[in-house]
Design a protein around this motif. Structure first.
Motif, mmCIF file in Angstrom:
data_model
loop_
_atom_site.group_PDB
_atom_site.id
_atom_site.type_symbol
_atom_site.label_atom_id
_atom_site.label_comp_id
_atom_site.label_asym_id
_atom_site.label_seq_id
_atom_site.Cartn_x
_atom_site.Cartn_y
_atom_site.Cartn_z
ATOM 1 N N ASP A 190 9.713 10.267 -6.153
ATOM 2 C CA ASP A 190 9.591 11.473 -5.334
ATOM 3 C C ASP A 190 8.155 11.750 -4.908
ATOM 4 O O ASP A 190 7.927 12.602 -4.056
ATOM 5 C CB ASP A 190 10.125 12.689 -6.104
ATOM 6 N N CYS A 191 7.201 11.065 -5.504
ATOM 7 C CA CYS A 191 5.802 11.361 -5.185
ATOM 8 C C CYS A 191 5.036 10.139 -4.675
ATOM 9 O O CYS A 191 3.814 10.124 -4.707
ATOM 10 C CB CYS A 191 5.091 12.010 -6.371
ATOM 11 N N VAL A 192 5.778 9.147 -4.194
ATOM 12 C CA VAL A 192 5.148 7.948 -3.646
ATOM 13 C C VAL A 192 5.790 7.622 -2.300
ATOM 14 O O VAL A 192 7.004 7.659 -2.161
ATOM 15 C CB VAL A 192 5.309 6.743 -4.597
ATOM 16 N N PRO A 225 0.822 -1.213 0.000
ATOM 17 C CA PRO A 225 0.000 0.000 0.000
ATOM 18 C C PRO A 225 0.854 1.260 0.000
ATOM 19 O O PRO A 225 1.922 1.299 0.613
ATOM 20 C CB PRO A 225 -0.818 -0.126 1.286
ATOM 21 N N MET A 226 0.377 2.253 -0.685
ATOM 22 C CA MET A 226 1.145 3.487 -0.785
ATOM 23 C C MET A 226 0.244 4.708 -0.837
ATOM 24 O O MET A 226 -0.965 4.594 -0.973
ATOM 25 C CB MET A 226 2.058 3.440 -1.993
ATOM 26 N N ALA A 227 0.899 5.839 -0.716
ATOM 27 C CA ALA A 227 0.218 7.125 -0.796
ATOM 28 C C ALA A 227 0.884 7.952 -1.880
ATOM 29 O O ALA A 227 2.082 7.816 -2.123
ATOM 30 C CB ALA A 227 0.325 7.873 0.529
ATOM 31 N N HIS A 228 0.095 8.795 -2.489
ATOM 32 C CA HIS A 228 0.671 9.807 -3.364
ATOM 33 C C HIS A 228 1.161 10.916 -2.448
ATOM 34 O O HIS A 228 0.421 11.399 -1.584
ATOM 35 C CB HIS A 228 -0.375 10.332 -4.348
ATOM 36 N N TYR A 229 2.407 11.297 -2.594
ATOM 37 C CA TYR A 229 3.004 12.335 -1.758
ATOM 38 C C TYR A 229 3.060 13.629 -2.543
ATOM 39 O O TYR A 229 3.610 13.679 -3.646
ATOM 40 C CB TYR A 229 4.407 11.922 -1.314
ATOM 41 N N ASP A 230 2.497 14.687 -1.977
ATOM 42 C CA ASP A 230 2.457 15.989 -2.627
ATOM 43 C C ASP A 230 3.350 16.956 -1.858
ATOM 44 O O ASP A 230 2.944 17.540 -0.859
ATOM 45 C CB ASP A 230 1.019 16.503 -2.673
ATOM 46 N N ALA A 231 4.574 17.104 -2.322
ATOM 47 C CA ALA A 231 5.538 17.969 -1.647
ATOM 48 C C ALA A 231 5.053 19.416 -1.587
ATOM 49 O O ALA A 231 5.302 20.117 -0.597
ATOM 50 C CB ALA A 231 6.893 17.896 -2.349
#
Length: 165
Positions: free
Chosen positions: A129-131, A51-57
């Motif tokens: 960079d976004c996960v 499971p993962m998330a989209h990461y929004d810097a």
């Protein structure tokens, strides 16, 4: 043995899905993280993908995902940044001679160099960079899930302190 274990599959998948959904419900309003939720009713994907998330810097003032991951881990939570190395950069294809032809795997059956160097596929390379990988919950244990979610929440809500230091 496999047939006996398969009898338990629906119940185990349901528990894993409940656990992941519990985690995301606790972080629903946290900036910088968009959940990767289970596909929907009747899906069995929830138990068998990482499971993962989209990461929004940008939502966290430009905080790099690597710094976010480091801070979450420092809080004692399970976290991993990114996903696998982009395939076009993998040594398996670009440097290893898997077939024993005396040249890298990617070149084993072609008459020209088809390797793609770093920077040649910027979108694929930027995915890491976004996960952010979240814990894989095998059991729906509310206290442990709440502890994990609290670490993610704390880091996300205090991101400005990480930008200073």
């Amino acid at each position: 043995m496999g047939r006996v274990q398969l009898r338990h599959y629906p119940d185990r998948i349901a528990e894993i899905q409940r656990a992941v959904e519990r985690f995301w419900d606790l972080l629903e309003d946290v900036p910088g993280l968009t959940p990767h939720r289970v596909a929907g009713e009747g899906s069995d994907m929830g138990g068998w993908f990482y499971p993962m998330a989209h990461y929004d810097a940008d939502a966290l003032g430009g905080l790099p995902s690597s710094r976010f991951v480091e801070a979450v881990a420092a809080e004692g939570a399970i976290v991993r940044g990114g996903i696998d190395k982009p395939q076009h950069l993998s040594p398996y294809f670009n440097t290893l001679d898997i077939y024993g032809h005396g040249k890298p795997t990617r070149l084993a059956n072609v008459d020209r160099d088809v390797r793609q160097p770093a920077g040649s596929l910027p979108v694929a390379e930027a995915v890491n960079d976004c996960v952010v990988n979240i814990p894989w919950f095998k059991h729906d244990l509310p206290v442990q899930i709440e502890q994990q979610a609290a670490a993610y929440r704390k880091v996300a809500l205090n991101y400005s302190q990480l930008l200073e230091g």
